[in-house]
Each structure stands twice: as C-alpha cells, then as structure tokens.
Scaffold this motif. Structure first.
Motif, PDB file in Angstrom:
ATOM      1  N   MET A   1       0.845  -1.174   0.000  1.00 56.40           N
ATOM      2  CA  MET A   1       0.000   0.000   0.000  1.00 56.40           C
ATOM      3  C   MET A   1       0.893   1.241   0.000  1.00 56.40           C
ATOM      4  O   MET A   1       1.865   1.308   0.733  1.00 56.40           O
ATOM      5  N   THR A   2       0.552   2.198  -0.824  1.00 59.43           N
ATOM      6  CA  THR A   2       1.299   3.443  -0.895  1.00 59.43           C
ATOM      7  C   THR A   2       0.436   4.581  -0.380  1.00 59.43           C
ATOM      8  O   THR A   2      -0.688   4.756  -0.839  1.00 59.43           O
ATOM      9  N   ASP A   3       0.956   5.322   0.588  1.00 62.12           N
ATOM     10  CA  ASP A   3       0.240   6.511   1.043  1.00 62.12           C
ATOM     11  C   ASP A   3       0.538   7.617   0.057  1.00 62.12           C
ATOM     12  O   ASP A   3       1.694   7.887  -0.250  1.00 62.12           O
ATOM     13  N   ARG A   4      -0.500   8.233  -0.443  1.00 64.27           N
ATOM     14  CA  ARG A   4      -0.323   9.292  -1.421  1.00 64.27           C
ATOM     15  C   ARG A   4      -1.311  10.418  -1.183  1.00 64.27           C
ATOM     16  O   ARG A   4      -2.399  10.197  -0.678  1.00 64.27           O
ATOM     17  N   LYS A   5      -0.879  11.591  -1.544  1.00 64.40           N
ATOM     18  CA  LYS A   5      -1.719  12.796  -1.466  1.00 64.40           C
ATOM     19  C   LYS A   5      -1.884  13.305  -2.881  1.00 64.40           C
ATOM     20  O   LYS A   5      -0.896  13.543  -3.581  1.00 64.40           O
ATOM     21  N   ILE A   6      -3.107  13.438  -3.328  1.00 65.26           N
ATOM     22  CA  ILE A   6      -3.383  14.005  -4.641  1.00 65.26           C
ATOM     23  C   ILE A   6      -3.257  15.521  -4.528  1.00 65.26           C
ATOM     24  O   ILE A   6      -3.865  16.140  -3.652  1.00 65.26           O
ATOM     25  N   ILE A   7      -2.465  16.119  -5.396  1.00 65.59           N
ATOM     26  CA  ILE A   7      -2.245  17.564  -5.410  1.00 65.59           C
ATOM     27  C   ILE A   7      -3.126  18.154  -6.505  1.00 65.59           C
ATOM     28  O   ILE A   7      -2.959  17.835  -7.690  1.00 65.59           O
ATOM     29  N   LEU A   8      -4.062  19.022  -6.113  1.00 69.75           N
ATOM     30  CA  LEU A   8      -5.017  19.586  -7.058  1.00 69.75           C
ATOM     31  C   LEU A   8      -5.279  21.050  -6.728  1.00 69.75           C
ATOM     32  O   LEU A   8      -6.133  21.359  -5.894  1.00 69.75           O
ATOM     33  N   PRO A   9      -4.550  21.977  -7.369  1.00 73.62           N
ATOM     34  CA  PRO A   9      -4.860  23.395  -7.174  1.00 73.62           C
ATOM     35  C   PRO A   9      -6.297  23.671  -7.617  1.00 73.62           C
ATOM     36  O   PRO A   9      -6.774  23.090  -8.608  1.00 73.62           O
ATOM     37  N   SER A  10      -6.998  24.532  -6.913  1.00 76.09           N
ATOM     38  CA  SER A  10      -8.401  24.811  -7.241  1.00 76.09           C
ATOM     39  C   SER A  10      -8.571  25.314  -8.669  1.00 76.09           C
ATOM     40  O   SER A  10      -9.572  25.017  -9.313  1.00 76.09           O
ATOM     41  N   SER A  11      -7.592  26.030  -9.187  1.00 79.71           N
ATOM     42  CA  SER A  11      -7.694  26.547 -10.553  1.00 79.71           C
ATOM     43  C   SER A  11      -7.612  25.440 -11.606  1.00 79.71           C
ATOM     44  O   SER A  11      -7.894  25.678 -12.779  1.00 79.71           O
ATOM     45  N   MET A  12      -7.262  24.224 -11.206  1.00 79.02           N
ATOM     46  CA  MET A  12      -7.140  23.106 -12.146  1.00 79.02           C
ATOM     47  C   MET A  12      -8.242  22.072 -11.964  1.00 79.02           C
ATOM     48  O   MET A  12      -8.187  20.993 -12.557  1.00 79.02           O
ATOM     49  N   ALA A  13      -9.248  22.386 -11.168  1.00 79.21           N
ATOM     50  CA  ALA A  13     -10.317  21.423 -10.897  1.00 79.21           C
ATOM     51  C   ALA A  13     -11.050  21.016 -12.175  1.00 79.21           C
ATOM     52  O   ALA A  13     -11.336  19.827 -12.370  1.00 79.21           O
ATOM     53  N   LEU A  14     -11.348  21.957 -13.054  1.00 76.54           N
ATOM     54  CA  LEU A  14     -12.056  21.644 -14.302  1.00 76.54           C
ATOM     55  C   LEU A  14     -11.228  20.694 -15.160  1.00 76.54           C
ATOM     56  O   LEU A  14     -11.738  19.703 -15.675  1.00 76.54           O
ATOM     57  N   LEU A  15      -9.942  20.976 -15.294  1.00 76.84           N
ATOM     58  CA  LEU A  15      -9.062  20.112 -16.078  1.00 76.84           C
ATOM     59  C   LEU A  15      -8.985  18.714 -15.484  1.00 76.84           C
ATOM     60  O   LEU A  15      -9.111  17.717 -16.196  1.00 76.84           O
ATOM     61  N   ALA A  16      -8.806  18.628 -14.180  1.00 74.62           N
ATOM     62  CA  ALA A  16      -8.698  17.324 -13.522  1.00 74.62           C
ATOM     63  C   ALA A  16      -9.989  16.528 -13.698  1.00 74.62           C
ATOM     64  O   ALA A  16      -9.954  15.322 -13.954  1.00 74.62           O
ATOM     65  N   GLN A  17     -11.124  17.208 -13.591  1.00 75.55           N
ATOM     66  CA  GLN A  17     -12.412  16.537 -13.754  1.00 75.55           C
ATOM     67  C   GLN A  17     -12.592  16.070 -15.200  1.00 75.55           C
ATOM     68  O   GLN A  17     -12.973  14.932 -15.450  1.00 75.55           O
ATOM     69  N   ARG A  18     -12.297  16.945 -16.142  1.00 72.82           N
ATOM     70  CA  ARG A  18     -12.493  16.613 -17.553  1.00 72.82           C
ATOM     71  C   ARG A  18     -11.513  15.542 -18.023  1.00 72.82           C
ATOM     72  O   ARG A  18     -11.886  14.619 -18.730  1.00 72.82           O
ATOM     73  N   ALA A  19     -10.255  15.655 -17.636  1.00 72.69           N
ATOM     74  CA  ALA A  19      -9.228  14.739 -18.122  1.00 72.69           C
ATOM     75  C   ALA A  19      -9.085  13.493 -17.252  1.00 72.69           C
ATOM     76  O   ALA A  19      -8.488  12.506 -17.675  1.00 72.69           O
ATOM     77  N   GLY A  20      -9.594  13.556 -16.024  1.00 75.22           N
ATOM     78  CA  GLY A  20      -9.510  12.410 -15.129  1.00 75.22           C
ATOM     79  C   GLY A  20      -8.095  12.109 -14.675  1.00 75.22           C
ATOM     80  O   GLY A  20      -7.673  10.960 -14.696  1.00 75.22           O
ATOM     81  N   TYR A  21      -7.378  13.144 -14.291  1.00 76.85           N
ATOM     82  CA  TYR A  21      -6.004  12.954 -13.853  1.00 76.85           C
ATOM     83  C   TYR A  21      -5.702  13.836 -12.657  1.00 76.85           C
ATOM     84  O   TYR A  21      -6.459  14.740 -12.338  1.00 76.85           O
ATOM     85  N   ALA A  22      -4.594  13.566 -11.990  1.00 73.40           N
ATOM     86  CA  ALA A  22      -4.121  14.393 -10.884  1.00 73.40           C
ATOM     87  C   ALA A  22      -2.962  15.249 -11.395  1.00 73.40           C
ATOM     88  O   ALA A  22      -2.036  14.711 -12.006  1.00 73.40           O
TER      89      ALA A  22
END
Length: 141
Positions: A1-22
């Motif tokens: 198991m790997t502990d990980r933190k997804i880094i997502l600046p609020s200004s990139m929320a649309l991109l992350a949602q649309r592209a499905g990536y972190a």
C-alpha cells in the motif's frame, strides 16, 4: 500500500475533472508532477508561443506550491517540445528568467504533437519537499 496525497490546485479542478487525472501526486516528501502546458484555467490553449511558455511555467509553479514546493525543490524535469528548433530560443529565455539554472537534471525531447492542437510544450517534473508531508493524505493501493 502506498500513502499518497493528490495535489489539485483549485484553478485546475475543471481540467482534472475533464481529463480524469491528478496534476501531481505526493508520496512522502516526493512530488510527482504531471506535464503542465500553457493554457488558461478554462482550458483554452494560449496561441502566442512566449505567453504559452510563461503560462506552462506558471501552471507548474501552482502545482508545486499546492504541494508546499518551489522550483528550487525540483530535482528532475522533462520537457516535451513541438517544433523545438523554431521555439527553443524563446522557451529557454522564459525558462532562464523563471526557473533556477542548472538546479536539476533536465531532459528535453522533441515530439510531433501534444494532447491538444496548438500546444508547443509540456513540462513535467519530480520535486522533493522540504516540508513535512501533511496528514490529510489519501491512501490507495
């Protein structure tokens, strides 16, 4: 198991949602940044090469800052370039006034195209945070 933190600046929320990536994933003190490009928060590709390169560096800076890092924490970087011969001088000029010279391992690769028409560069990197990782990590196996 790997502990990980997804880094997502609020200004990139649309991109992350649309592209499905972190935009980045932090594991311990290491931050793995996905390639950042020169487009606006509403996903418009910036047409002017110099302005696009400035925006790509700014987008990378935002991702690193969200992880508690700066450009000085970058230990490895890969840049992917469309029309490298035509745009490298401008890219280097922007890089040299934005990013610390000679501070990390850098690989520069010429490619025929990137994810969207008009994109000229993609910058990805690995950084090592000097800050203690936050406790609000997301665990994944």
């Amino acid at each position: 198991m790997t502990d990980r933190k997804i880094i997502l600046p609020s200004s990139m929320a649309l991109l992350a949602q649309r592209a499905g990536y972190a935009p980045a994933v932090q594991v311990g003190a290491t931050v793995y940044c996905a390639g950042q490009v020169g487009r606006t928060a509403d996903l418009q590709v910036i047409a002017d090469p110099e302005a696009q390169f400035v925006a790509a560096w700014e987008n990378l800076r935002l991702v690193l800052a969200e992880a508690g890092c700066t450009f000085e924490d970058v230990v490895e970087m890969t840049t992917y370039h469309v029309d490298m011969r035509q745009h490298m001088a401008v890219f280097r000029a922007v890089k040299d006034r934005t990013f610390p010279r000679g501070a990390c391992a850098w690989t520069c690769i010429g490619v025929t195209e990137l994810a969207h028409p008009g994109l000229l560069v993609e910058i990805k990197c690995v950084a090592v945070s000097r800050a203690v990782p936050r406790d609000d990590s997301v665990s994944s196996s």
